[in-house]
Design an enzyme around this catalytic site. Sequence first.
Site, mmCIF file in Angstrom:
data_model
loop_
_atom_site.group_PDB
_atom_site.id
_atom_site.type_symbol
_atom_site.label_atom_id
_atom_site.label_comp_id
_atom_site.label_asym_id
_atom_site.label_seq_id
_atom_site.Cartn_x
_atom_site.Cartn_y
_atom_site.Cartn_z
ATOM 1 N N GLN A 85 2.528 9.831 1.248
ATOM 2 C CA GLN A 85 4.557 9.808 1.634
ATOM 3 C C GLN A 85 5.298 9.803 0.662
ATOM 4 O O GLN A 85 6.396 9.801 1.103
ATOM 5 C CB GLN A 85 3.775 8.023 1.607
ATOM 6 C CG GLN A 85 3.189 7.217 2.708
ATOM 7 C CD GLN A 85 2.994 5.501 2.789
ATOM 8 O OE1 GLN A 85 2.223 4.801 2.144
ATOM 9 N NE2 GLN A 85 4.155 5.133 3.563
ATOM 10 N N HIS A 103 -5.407 0.977 6.801
ATOM 11 C CA HIS A 103 -3.339 1.796 7.238
ATOM 12 C C HIS A 103 -3.766 3.179 6.587
ATOM 13 O O HIS A 103 -3.085 4.578 7.058
ATOM 14 C CB HIS A 103 -2.764 0.934 6.753
ATOM 15 C CG HIS A 103 -0.840 1.226 7.274
ATOM 16 N ND1 HIS A 103 -0.428 0.658 8.497
ATOM 17 C CD2 HIS A 103 -0.645 1.505 6.564
ATOM 18 C CE1 HIS A 103 1.056 1.644 7.577
ATOM 19 N NE2 HIS A 103 0.832 1.913 6.538
ATOM 20 N N GLU A 104 -4.124 3.060 5.194
ATOM 21 C CA GLU A 104 -3.229 3.803 4.204
ATOM 22 C C GLU A 104 -4.505 4.923 4.528
ATOM 23 O O GLU A 104 -3.954 6.187 4.716
ATOM 24 C CB GLU A 104 -3.618 3.323 2.203
ATOM 25 C CG GLU A 104 -2.824 2.230 2.260
ATOM 26 C CD GLU A 104 -1.372 2.869 2.380
ATOM 27 O OE1 GLU A 104 -0.578 3.620 2.570
ATOM 28 O OE2 GLU A 104 -0.727 1.416 3.257
ATOM 29 N N HIS A 148 -3.079 7.529 6.858
ATOM 30 C CA HIS A 148 -1.947 8.348 6.262
ATOM 31 C C HIS A 148 -2.595 9.915 5.664
ATOM 32 O O HIS A 148 -2.518 10.438 5.756
ATOM 33 C CB HIS A 148 -1.109 7.552 5.088
ATOM 34 C CG HIS A 148 -0.140 6.719 5.956
ATOM 35 N ND1 HIS A 148 0.806 7.103 6.212
ATOM 36 C CD2 HIS A 148 -0.035 5.197 5.197
ATOM 37 C CE1 HIS A 148 1.903 6.322 6.551
ATOM 38 N NE2 HIS A 148 1.049 5.143 5.955
ATOM 39 N N GLY A 207 0.960 -1.302 0.269
ATOM 40 C CA GLY A 207 -0.322 -0.242 -0.655
ATOM 41 C C GLY A 207 0.527 1.552 -0.185
ATOM 42 O O GLY A 207 1.804 0.923 0.361
ATOM 43 N N CYS A 248 5.508 0.094 7.245
ATOM 44 C CA CYS A 248 4.508 0.666 6.886
ATOM 45 C C CYS A 248 6.088 1.078 6.198
ATOM 46 O O CYS A 248 7.683 1.351 6.988
ATOM 47 C CB CYS A 248 4.498 1.907 7.768
ATOM 48 S SG CYS A 248 3.879 3.575 6.789
ATOM 49 N N LEU A 249 5.840 1.439 4.699
ATOM 50 C CA LEU A 249 7.474 1.831 3.848
ATOM 51 C C LEU A 249 7.832 3.136 4.780
ATOM 52 O O LEU A 249 9.146 3.047 4.553
ATOM 53 C CB LEU A 249 6.815 2.688 2.435
ATOM 54 C CG LEU A 249 6.320 1.115 1.796
ATOM 55 C CD1 LEU A 249 5.560 1.002 0.263
ATOM 56 C CD2 LEU A 249 7.341 -0.116 1.884
HETATM 57 NI NI NI Z 1 2.149 3.472 5.764
#
Ligand code: NI
Length: 186
Positions: free
Chosen positions: A51, A149-150, A153, A46, A107-108
Site C-alpha cells: 500500500q 484483509h492485510e 493486500h 492495518g 481500506c486506506l
Molecule cells: Ni486495506
Amino acid sequence: MALRNILKDSDPALRKKSRPVTDFNKRLWELLDDMRETMLDANGSGLAAPQVGILRRAFLVAAPAAHESEAEAEPLTEDEEYDEEIMELINPEILEVNGEQTGLEGCLSLPGVWGIVTRPMRVKVRAQDRFGNYFEAEGEGLTARAICHELGHLDGQLFTDVADRILDGKELEELVAGREEKKDAE
Ligand code: NI
C-alpha cells in the site's frame, strides 16, 4: 521516520503479488517505522507494505493482545495505547482458521468505499518479526478480520474482490454520520 504516500484506487501496485522479505536490515526497520507512522496518521487499523508501494510481504495490524489466543480485547481509545498494540507480521502464513464473521470493512487505499465482508472469526498465523525471528500469533474478531484483509493486500487482493456487497450511497451517508468522531479504516 516519515509519512509515506498511501497508494489508492486503481494504482497497479495494489494488484501485484508481493515477494517475501529476505533482508531484515535497517531498510526494513525504516519501512516498518514509516508504515506505523503512516497508519496512525491515517487512523487505520492495518497497513500492508504494497500500500506504500513496497512489494514485500509485510504488514501491520492494530492488535490488542494479539499474541494471546483468548484475549479479552478492550476497545482502544487512546492513540498511545493504540500505538503500543501494533503488531508487525513479516512473511506471514495462515496456519489455521476457525468460525466466520460478517461485518463492515474499509481500506486506506479505497477511501469512501465500505463493504460487508465475511471472514474467519479466528486465525492463527506464523510470521517473522523485524529481526527475522519466527513467532505464532492468534487473532480473533476484528484482529482476525484485519489479518485476513492485510494478507489479501500481499497477493494483490482488495476487500472489494471478496465483499458480500458494497454499501450504497444512503448507507454510506449513515455510516459517515455515525463515524464523524472515530474513523476506523484498515
Ligand atoms: Ni486495506
